[in-house]
Motif scaffolding. Structure first.
Motif, PDB file in Angstrom:
ATOM      1  N   GLY A  72     -26.995 -12.392   7.849  1.00  0.00           N
ATOM      2  CA  GLY A  72     -25.678 -11.788   7.705  1.00  0.00           C
ATOM      3  C   GLY A  72     -25.787 -10.363   7.198  1.00  0.00           C
ATOM      4  N   PHE A  73     -24.636  -9.823   6.779  1.00  0.00           N
ATOM      5  CA  PHE A  73     -24.579  -8.466   6.253  1.00  0.00           C
ATOM      6  C   PHE A  73     -24.417  -8.508   4.733  1.00  0.00           C
ATOM      7  N   ILE A  74     -25.136  -7.617   4.080  1.00  0.00           N
ATOM      8  CA  ILE A  74     -24.883  -7.355   2.660  1.00  0.00           C
ATOM      9  C   ILE A  74     -24.159  -6.023   2.580  1.00  0.00           C
ATOM     10  N   VAL A  75     -22.917  -6.087   2.113  1.00  0.00           N
ATOM     11  CA  VAL A  75     -22.080  -4.895   2.009  1.00  0.00           C
ATOM     12  C   VAL A  75     -21.836  -4.620   0.525  1.00  0.00           C
ATOM     13  N   SER A  76     -22.049  -3.403   0.101  1.00  0.00           N
ATOM     14  CA  SER A  76     -21.858  -3.031  -1.307  1.00  0.00           C
ATOM     15  C   SER A  76     -20.919  -1.844  -1.391  1.00  0.00           C
ATOM     16  N   ILE A  77     -19.703  -2.116  -1.895  1.00  0.00           N
ATOM     17  CA  ILE A  77     -18.666  -1.079  -1.972  1.00  0.00           C
ATOM     18  C   ILE A  77     -18.239  -0.917  -3.420  1.00  0.00           C
ATOM     19  N   ASP A  78     -18.405   0.259  -3.966  1.00  0.00           N
ATOM     20  CA  ASP A  78     -17.953   0.539  -5.330  1.00  0.00           C
ATOM     21  C   ASP A  78     -16.438   0.721  -5.356  1.00  0.00           C
ATOM     22  N   ASN A  79     -15.861   0.584  -6.546  1.00  0.00           N
ATOM     23  CA  ASN A  79     -14.447   0.906  -6.730  1.00  0.00           C
ATOM     24  C   ASN A  79     -14.265   2.412  -6.599  1.00  0.00           C
ATOM     25  N   TYR A  80     -13.087   2.813  -6.105  1.00  0.00           N
ATOM     26  CA  TYR A  80     -12.937   4.225  -5.785  1.00  0.00           C
ATOM     27  C   TYR A  80     -11.460   4.622  -5.833  1.00  0.00           C
ATOM     28  N   LEU A  81     -11.248   5.947  -5.861  1.00  0.00           N
ATOM     29  CA  LEU A  81      -9.892   6.478  -5.900  1.00  0.00           C
ATOM     30  C   LEU A  81      -9.150   6.197  -4.597  1.00  0.00           C
ATOM     31  N   SER A  82      -7.869   5.921  -4.739  1.00  0.00           N
ATOM     32  CA  SER A  82      -7.013   5.762  -3.571  1.00  0.00           C
ATOM     33  C   SER A  82      -6.956   7.064  -2.781  1.00  0.00           C
ATOM     34  N   ASN A  83      -7.038   6.946  -1.462  1.00  0.00           N
ATOM     35  CA  ASN A  83      -6.866   8.059  -0.531  1.00  0.00           C
ATOM     36  C   ASN A  83      -8.013   9.060  -0.559  1.00  0.00           C
ATOM     37  N   ASP A 131     -30.690 -11.155  21.321  1.00  0.00           N
ATOM     38  CA  ASP A 131     -30.224 -11.990  20.213  1.00  0.00           C
ATOM     39  C   ASP A 131     -28.917 -12.703  20.558  1.00  0.00           C
ATOM     40  N   GLU A 132     -28.700 -12.981  21.838  1.00  0.00           N
ATOM     41  CA  GLU A 132     -27.475 -13.668  22.268  1.00  0.00           C
ATOM     42  C   GLU A 132     -27.247 -14.916  21.417  1.00  0.00           C
ATOM     43  N   GLY A 133     -25.976 -15.054  20.982  1.00  0.00           N
ATOM     44  CA  GLY A 133     -25.604 -16.199  20.152  1.00  0.00           C
ATOM     45  C   GLY A 133     -25.671 -15.926  18.656  1.00  0.00           C
ATOM     46  N   LEU A 134     -26.304 -14.810  18.284  1.00  0.00           N
ATOM     47  CA  LEU A 134     -26.408 -14.477  16.859  1.00  0.00           C
ATOM     48  C   LEU A 134     -25.044 -13.984  16.350  1.00  0.00           C
ATOM     49  N   VAL A 135     -24.602 -14.581  15.252  1.00  0.00           N
ATOM     50  CA  VAL A 135     -23.361 -14.155  14.572  1.00  0.00           C
ATOM     51  C   VAL A 135     -23.723 -13.808  13.126  1.00  0.00           C
ATOM     52  N   MET A 136     -23.426 -12.589  12.726  1.00  0.00           N
ATOM     53  CA  MET A 136     -23.705 -12.134  11.367  1.00  0.00           C
ATOM     54  C   MET A 136     -22.411 -11.631  10.732  1.00  0.00           C
ATOM     55  N   GLU A 137     -22.168 -12.089   9.515  1.00  0.00           N
ATOM     56  CA  GLU A 137     -20.953 -11.680   8.798  1.00  0.00           C
ATOM     57  C   GLU A 137     -21.308 -11.227   7.386  1.00  0.00           C
ATOM     58  N   GLY A 138     -20.462 -10.411   6.862  1.00  0.00           N
ATOM     59  CA  GLY A 138     -20.607  -9.960   5.476  1.00  0.00           C
ATOM     60  C   GLY A 138     -19.327  -9.272   5.024  1.00  0.00           C
ATOM     61  N   SER A 139     -19.136  -9.238   3.715  1.00  0.00           N
ATOM     62  CA  SER A 139     -17.929  -8.574   3.182  1.00  0.00           C
ATOM     63  C   SER A 139     -18.163  -8.192   1.725  1.00  0.00           C
ATOM     64  N   ASP A 140     -17.317  -7.356   1.260  1.00  0.00           N
ATOM     65  CA  ASP A 140     -17.290  -7.023  -0.170  1.00  0.00           C
ATOM     66  C   ASP A 140     -15.869  -6.592  -0.517  1.00  0.00           C
ATOM     67  N   SER A 141     -15.540  -6.803  -1.763  1.00  0.00           N
ATOM     68  CA  SER A 141     -14.213  -6.383  -2.230  1.00  0.00           C
ATOM     69  C   SER A 141     -14.342  -5.091  -3.026  1.00  0.00           C
ATOM     70  N   THR A 142     -13.287  -4.348  -3.043  1.00  0.00           N
ATOM     71  CA  THR A 142     -13.262  -3.083  -3.777  1.00  0.00           C
ATOM     72  C   THR A 142     -11.867  -2.850  -4.324  1.00  0.00           C
ATOM     73  N   VAL A 143     -11.804  -2.212  -5.473  1.00  0.00           N
ATOM     74  CA  VAL A 143     -10.519  -1.866  -6.088  1.00  0.00           C
ATOM     75  C   VAL A 143     -10.284  -0.377  -5.879  1.00  0.00           C
ATOM     76  N   ARG A 144      -9.147  -0.070  -5.320  1.00  0.00           N
ATOM     77  CA  ARG A 144      -8.730   1.319  -5.143  1.00  0.00           C
ATOM     78  C   ARG A 144      -7.609   1.597  -6.149  1.00  0.00           C
ATOM     79  N   SER A 148     -26.319  -3.698   5.013  1.00  0.00           N
ATOM     80  CA  SER A 148     -27.674  -4.136   5.389  1.00  0.00           C
ATOM     81  C   SER A 148     -27.591  -5.406   6.224  1.00  0.00           C
ATOM     82  N   ALA A 149     -28.281  -5.391   7.336  1.00  0.00           N
ATOM     83  CA  ALA A 149     -28.401  -6.589   8.174  1.00  0.00           C
ATOM     84  C   ALA A 149     -29.656  -7.344   7.742  1.00  0.00           C
ATOM     85  N   VAL A 150     -29.491  -8.563   7.222  1.00  0.00           N
ATOM     86  CA  VAL A 150     -30.631  -9.311   6.665  1.00  0.00           C
ATOM     87  C   VAL A 150     -30.623 -10.743   7.177  1.00  0.00           C
TER      88      VAL A 150
END
Length: 876
Positions: free
Chosen positions: A304-315, A419-432, A324-326
């Motif tokens: 899947g994906f490892i996604v790293s999102i810091d908190n950040y200012l709106s707009n 890589d037909e058939g491969l499904v990779m997912e990932g997510s991260d939350s962030t506060v704006r 990262s695809a792992v």
């Protein structure tokens, strides 16, 4: 809420000790009062400031400490507190101005006093480090904590709160009035936690739906004080985190925490809580959505994906976000690149977490690499990413609004690819979060000083708005200049404050609303009514609490443009005294032109009746223009005699006066000029009118000297009556006297007044005193002239009235012709008698038409019969 309680409590003695935890104020201050709090009671903070010595207050001299018994909010440390009234009525020795003055004493003694009479109970906290007895005629309007034993008995009374580390007793005629609102509103300076003690409502487990078997999954655990978890429980919590019903780890926290969970074997596992302390149920939220506890499951994928999102200012665009695809290594639990040095089309979408999708106002889309992405898995937006040799790529993210969102990424290998058939997912939350707030009162005055036009009465409400603003420029920190807002910014408990712009070093006054909850609205525009209880020009502040949406995000405090000028509601007249100069009751009167002592106090007040201490003027500021005018009318006849009242001291409104004018004046009701006569005025009502440049008038007016009707009915009252006087137009008259030179010649002296038709004896005058009855050094004529060693003297007669030469309007002068050898003086002696100025008259002795002293002649060697005897003869 106020409840009244009278009862006796007998609690065991427990000496105070250092507190081991901060208690809840509601546990300490109860109805009825409680003791035995001991080490669980209140403990003074370590930084209460330098010792201020003793605070000793008496009826005559007031308080001898530098505080003068007046306290602004803050901490004050004293050794002894000695409060004594020493009279038949209670004396107020402590005044407050705002929430909360905290006074710390080693010992306190009370006798015939009332503390904080005119303030609010929450404005005064008294901490006594030893025992305290409140007995006799003593009243305290405040919150009292005694480290030792406290006894409320006799006629002592307390309104507010009472508690003790030792025993607490209320007995006899002791009167305790519990003010729950005072406990909730007081600022205890950190000695206890205000508000009701919270209960645990439930626990929450929160996580996103993606997980990898080659890395730990972050799980958020919360202890919630209410059903929607908008408030966290401040109670320390300990829980067991479980996987498939088996304990995985122990987690201890307060409020909320993030913990890591591994599931290296991959596949589906159910997350839950086992034993909890405090005991409570839990709920499970996946991707911000509530699911049944039985469905609180995570699928730990092999890739899947490892996604790293810091908190950040709106707009504000956030660059270089790593994805990262792992996949799980073939021979370990570590993650290794799933593919490298390639370009892939990855689908992105965003998801609202807080506010929830149902609560979103004016929803906005997130942007990946400058393009709006979908808001659900049903409408993802593909973006092309280039992955390097380590399987990492970067993208840019922007979200114009505030709140917590999740960014999802999904790759589905196309048909026909290796890589037909491969499904990779990932997510991260962030506060704006907003860059800052914009606070605006309904009207501002950029000058920020006493030149601002009048705005509102001190204590009167005015409209205020606050907007949460989105980032726009790094170079501009005046967020009110921004045009972009964050409609979905939601935060409770934003502290509202105010700062004094002018007068500098004045009183801050009380703010009507101390906090508000910012809710989601179009343009983020939240409005409320605010008030400031002091005179002057201020700025408003709004300070969000530390932390936003569970993250260590501190949104900066905002300050408004100057608002004002605030001015008083009215002028209150009190402690007035104007007594007649002669007599009491129905016999009391005052001569026209005679100075009459007037004592009174006038204070400028806000809408709640509290003194506005900033109502003053000096060389730098002018916030006070109040003037006083005396008016008068006799028997409600409608004739205003204000022009004949003189002597009232001018009001100066200096800074040290603290908004109060203490007036001591000698008032004269003047006579008509040039021997014109009027009076008597047996029922002359005296009143005070007040005015200033802002139209502020006297409080509770009850007279109108210019009308004959009842001004309370016609709503035309414009003055406050302070006294009713009986004025008489008076004079002193001397009569010629005759007699042998060998005898004492008695010269009648009469105090007269004009009764409306003629001069008559003023039989009410048993008060007038003559400074000297002796003959003056000049202005005495002898006919014939004196021959040495002849001498003539004059002295005053005696009467039984103390401190007065006159009795029922009469007095006499005693004349003597001295020196018998060779012979006494025979002839006419004419001399004036120096009398008080208000008893002089237009005798015109010198043909100058001016007021002058009376005079008459004593005739030595001549006998004059009685004026009423026409003829007399001796009968044998």
């Amino acid at each position: 809420m106020i409840r009244i309680f009278k009862i006796v409590l007998s609690l065991a003695l427990l000496f105070p000790a250092l507190a081991i935890a901060v208690p809840y104020c509601s546990d300490i201050f109860t109805d009825p009062p409680t003791g035995d709090h001991g080490e669980n009671g209140l403990t003074p903070p370590a930084n209460i400031g330098p010792p201020l010595g003793d605070l000793s207050c008496t009826r005559k001299r007031g308080c001898d400490n530098s505080t003068s018994g007046h306290f602004l909010p803050g901490d004050y440390s004293f050794s002894e507190g000695d409060f004594h009234g020493g009279g038949p009525s209670l004396v107020n020795h402590i005044t407050t101005n705002g929430t909360t003055a905290r006074l710390y004493f080693d010992r306190v003694s009370l006798s015939g006093v009332s503390l904080n009479t005119y303030g609010k109970a929450e404005d005064l906290i008294i901490y006594v480090g030893s025992d305290l007895t409140i007995a006799g005629h003593n009243h305290i309007n405040g919150i009292i904590y005694v480290a030792g034993n406290v006894s409320l008995t006799g006629n002592g009374s307390v309104t507010g709160g009472l508690a003790a580390g030792g025993s607490a007793g209320v007995g006899g005629n002791g009167d305790f009035v519990f003010d729950e609102d005072a406990i909730d509103n007081a600022d205890f300076g950190g000695m206890c936690i205000p508000g009701p003690k919270p209960d645990l409502n439930h626990y929450r487990i929160e996580f996103s739906s993606d997980a990898l078997s080659c890395t730990a999954k972050s799980i958020t655990i919360k202890s919630c004080a209410n059903d929607d978890c908008s408030s966290s429980s401040p109670l320390p919590s300990s829980v067991e985190l479980t996987k498939d019903g088996v304990k995985y780890s122990d987690v201890s926290f307060t409020g909320e925490t993030d913990t890591q969970l591994w599931h290296g074997e991959g596949g589906l596992t159910t997350i839950g809580l086992g034993a909890t302390s405090p005991v409570g149920p839990y709920r499970c939220y996946i991707d911000g959505n509530l699911v049944d506890n039985s469905a609180c499951s995570l699928n730990f994928a092999e890739s899947g994906f490892i996604v790293s999102i810091d908190n950040y200012l709106s707009n504000k665009p956030q660059e270089n976000i790593a994805i990262s695809a792992v996949r799980k290594s073939d021979n370990s639990l570590q993650c290794v690149p799933a593919f490298a040095d390639t370009t892939k089309e990855v689908n992105f979408w965003s998801e609202y977490i807080s506010p929830s999708p149902a609560a979103i106002v004016t929803g906005s889309s997130a942007l990946v690499n400058g393009t709006n992405i979908g808001t659900s898995a049903l409408n993802p937006t593909p973006r092309t990413l280039t992955f390097n040799g380590e399987g990492k790529a970067e993208f840019e993210l922007n979200y114009p609004d505030a709140g917590k969102i999740a960014i999802h990424a999904k790759y589905t290998a196309p048909a026909g690819e290796e890589d037909e058939g491969l499904v990779m997912e990932g997510s991260d939350s962030t506060v704006r979060y907003p860059v800052g707030l914009c606070i605006k009162p309904e009207t501002v005055c950029s000058a920020g000083d006493d030149t601002c036009p009048k705005f509102k009465i001190a204590g009167e409400t005015f409209n205020t708005s606050i907007q949460a603003m989105a980032w726009q420029l790094n170079s501009d920190t005046d967020y009110c200049n921004y045009s972009s807002t964050t409609p979905n910014y939601v935060q409770a408990g934003i502290a509202l404050g105010h700062a004094l712009k002018q007068p500098v070093d004045g009183a801050l006054g009380e703010l009507g609303l101390s906090s508000y909850d910012h809710v989601a609205k179009a343009n983020s525009l939240n409005g409320f009514e605010q008030s400031i209880g002091e005179v002057g020009v201020f700025t408003l502040t709004a300070t969000p609490p530390n932390g936003y949406l569970g993250e260590s995000i501190n949104i900066p405090s905002a300050e408004s443009e100057p608002v004002g000028r605030f001015y008083p509601q009215d002028f209150e007249l009190y402690e007035e005294s104007m007594l007649a100069t002669c007599g009491t009751g129905v016999t009391a009167f005052t001569y026209m032109d005679e100075p009459t002592p007037l004592m009174m106090k006038i204070r400028a007040r806000n809408l709640s009746g509290v003194t506005t201490r900033n109502y003053f003027k000096d060389d730098t500021v002018d916030f006070a223009s109040g003037t006083a005018l005396l008016v008068a009318e006799n028997s409600n006849a409608g004739g205003d005699y204000r022009s004949r009242l003189t002597g009232l001291t001018e009001l100066n409104w200096e800074k040290d006066d603290q908004g109060v004018q203490a007036i001591e004046s000698d008032i004269q009701f003047t006579r008509l000029l040039d021997s014109n006569l009027d009076g008597p005025y047996a029922s002359m009502a005296i009143g005070v009118q007040m005015s200033d440049k802002d139209g502020v008038l006297i409080a509770s007016p009850d007279m109108n000297a210019g009308t004959v009707d009842d001004c309370s009915i016609s709503d035309s009252c414009n003055a406050k009556q302070i006294s009713t006087q009986h004025y008489r137009h008076g004079r002193i008259v001397l009569e010629n006297a005759y007699g042998p030179e060998t005898d004492t010649i008695r010269m009648p002296v009469t105090a007269e007044y004009w009764d409306g038709a003629q001069w008559v004896v003023n039989t009410l005058d048993s008060c007038t005193d003559i400074a000297s009855a002796a003959l003056p050094a000049t202005d005495v004529t002898y006919n014939p002239a004196l021959i040495s060693p002849q001498s003539v003297t004059r002295a005053g007669g005696t009467n039984t009235v103390p401190d007065s030469d006159f009795s029922m309007g009469r007095f006499e002068l005693l004349w003597h012709s001295l020196i018998a050898t060779p012979n006494r003086y025979r002839g006419q002696v004419t001399a004036p008698l120096a009398v008080p100025a208000w008893l002089q008259w237009y005798w015109n002795w010198n043909s100058d038409g001016a007021l002058s002293d009376p005079r008459a002649s004593a005739f030595f060697g001549t006998y004059r019969g009685h004026d009423r005897v026409i003829q007399w003869r001796e009968v044998l």
